[in-house]
Write an enzyme that holds these catalytic residues in place. Structure first.
Site, short mmCIF file in Angstrom:
data_model
loop_
_atom_site.label_atom_id
_atom_site.label_comp_id
_atom_site.label_asym_id
_atom_site.label_seq_id
_atom_site.Cartn_x
_atom_site.Cartn_y
_atom_site.Cartn_z
N ARG A 232 0.86 -1.18 0.00
CA ARG A 232 0.00 0.00 0.00
C ARG A 232 0.90 1.23 0.00
O ARG A 232 1.98 1.23 0.60
CB ARG A 232 -0.93 0.03 1.22
CG ARG A 232 -2.05 -0.99 1.19
CD ARG A 232 -3.09 -0.68 0.13
NE ARG A 232 -4.25 -1.57 0.18
CZ ARG A 232 -4.36 -2.69 -0.49
NH1 ARG A 232 -3.36 -3.09 -1.26
NH2 ARG A 232 -5.47 -3.42 -0.40
N GLU A 260 -2.77 8.48 -3.76
CA GLU A 260 -3.24 7.59 -4.83
C GLU A 260 -4.70 7.87 -5.13
O GLU A 260 -5.50 7.94 -4.19
CB GLU A 260 -3.05 6.14 -4.40
CG GLU A 260 -3.33 5.13 -5.48
CD GLU A 260 -3.07 3.70 -5.06
OE1 GLU A 260 -4.02 2.89 -5.13
OE2 GLU A 260 -1.93 3.39 -4.64
N HIS A 279 -1.68 0.71 -9.57
CA HIS A 279 -2.35 -0.18 -8.61
C HIS A 279 -3.13 -1.28 -9.34
O HIS A 279 -4.34 -1.42 -9.18
CB HIS A 279 -3.27 0.59 -7.67
CG HIS A 279 -3.59 -0.17 -6.41
ND1 HIS A 279 -3.96 0.45 -5.24
CD2 HIS A 279 -3.58 -1.50 -6.13
CE1 HIS A 279 -4.19 -0.46 -4.30
NE2 HIS A 279 -3.96 -1.65 -4.83
#
Length: 316
Positions: A232, A260, A279
């Site tokens: 993450r 993000e 991602h």
């Protein structure tokens, strides 16, 4: 009586789920949109919409007064944690272990090989019609450190083995021994970092791992080392990472970032030696069949009153 099952995939597209006529359950399709498919108070099994963000994930949870299971379709649960305090005791939280390991491990190897072998530069060279020959680093004979040795970390090691790495070092929250060898405790990181060429982050995002990769962590990495983040974004201190890559001392391959999505104009986009993917570790053709199999199995167990798989927490 509450009897609704909320799914982000239409029920008629999931083979093997219990038939409503046999169970008295009603399947409701909800993929995070503004309108709910039914009263959240009637939901007993909530499957969280996939990759729709924290706001969508937690929005109905406070009203789910009858819910007994919250099932994510991701390996991590950080996107639902802000809503867990609104749930009543006894609710089981399950993750998607078994769904994302292969795809995430594939991308991890792709990022490592692309970064070491210079593939981004080759792409830019092709666009400019430039023949960029030369010698580039290989993964062979490199030492690799995996930080976060759960099912995804183990899947990454499975795929590293054929590449003839000099050694693979494993790190998890606590030390243990596996069939492949020793797993070091995370407290040993400072002594392990100076001796490895590639550091892979595959740890969950928790209070303990948020900002784990800070200036001190990065300073312990050897000159020329590669940092790969498939965990993450907030596991890494972005400002500290930028200082290292802009100096040219380290390189990075990032499937996740903080913030993000990475906004236009952010310095990470054009930082030297940084490769970014948006991602997509679990977003492949393998996701949907595996997610459907997981849901069919979980719902079959739920209806039969059998123990569920992948229970990571029970609300107290």
């Amino acid at each position: 009586m509450a009897s609704d099952i909320w799914l982000p995939i239409p029920a008629d597209e999931i083979d093997g789920i219990p038939a409503p006529a046999d169970t008295g359950l009603d399947y409701r399709f909800w993929d995070g949109g503004p309108e709910y498919p039914a009263d959240p108070a009637d939901c007993v099994f909530y499957t969280v919409p996939y990759m729709k963000g924290v706001e969508a994930a937690v929005r109905p949870m406070a009203a789910m007064t009858s819910v007994r299971v919250v099932q994510t379709l991701s390996a991590g649960i950080d996107h639902v944690e802000p809503g867990l305090g609104s749930l009543h005791s006894g609710v089981r939280l399950c993750n998607a272990k078994g769904v994302h390991e292969a795809s995430t491990a594939e991308l991890t190897l792709a990022l490592i090989l692309a970064s070491l072998r210079g593939l981004p530069g080759f792409t830019r060279g092709q666009d400019a019609e430039e023949w960029r020959a030369g010698f580039y680093p290989a993964l062979a004979d490199k030492s690799v450190l995996i930080v976060g040795y759960g099912s995804i970390g183990a899947a990454i090691e499975d795929r590293l083995v054929p590449f003839e790495c000099a050694r693979i070092v494993r790190v998890a929250r606590s030390a243990r021994t596996t069939a492949r060898g020793q797993v070091h405790a995370i407290s040993e990181l400072s002594t392990l970092l100076p001796d490895v060429d590639v550091v892979i982050l595959s740890t969950p995002l928790t209070e303990a791992t948020k900002g784990l990769v800070n200036a001190s962590f990065l300073a312990r990495m050897k000159d020329g080392a590669l940092l790969v983040n498939v965990a993450r974004g907030p596991v890494v201190d972005t400002k500290a990472l930028l200082a290292e890559v802009e100096s040219g001392r380290l390189t990075a391959a990032l499937d996740v970032t903080d913030p993000e999505p990475l906004p236009p104009g952010h310095p990470l986009w054009h930082a030297p030696g940084v490769l970014i993917s948006p991602h997509v570790g679990g977003s492949t053709s393998a996701f949907m069949p595996r997610a459907k199999r997981l849901l069919a199995g979980q719902l079959t167990r739920f209806v039969a009153g059998e123990p569920l798989l992948n229970v990571v927490r029970t609300i107290e």
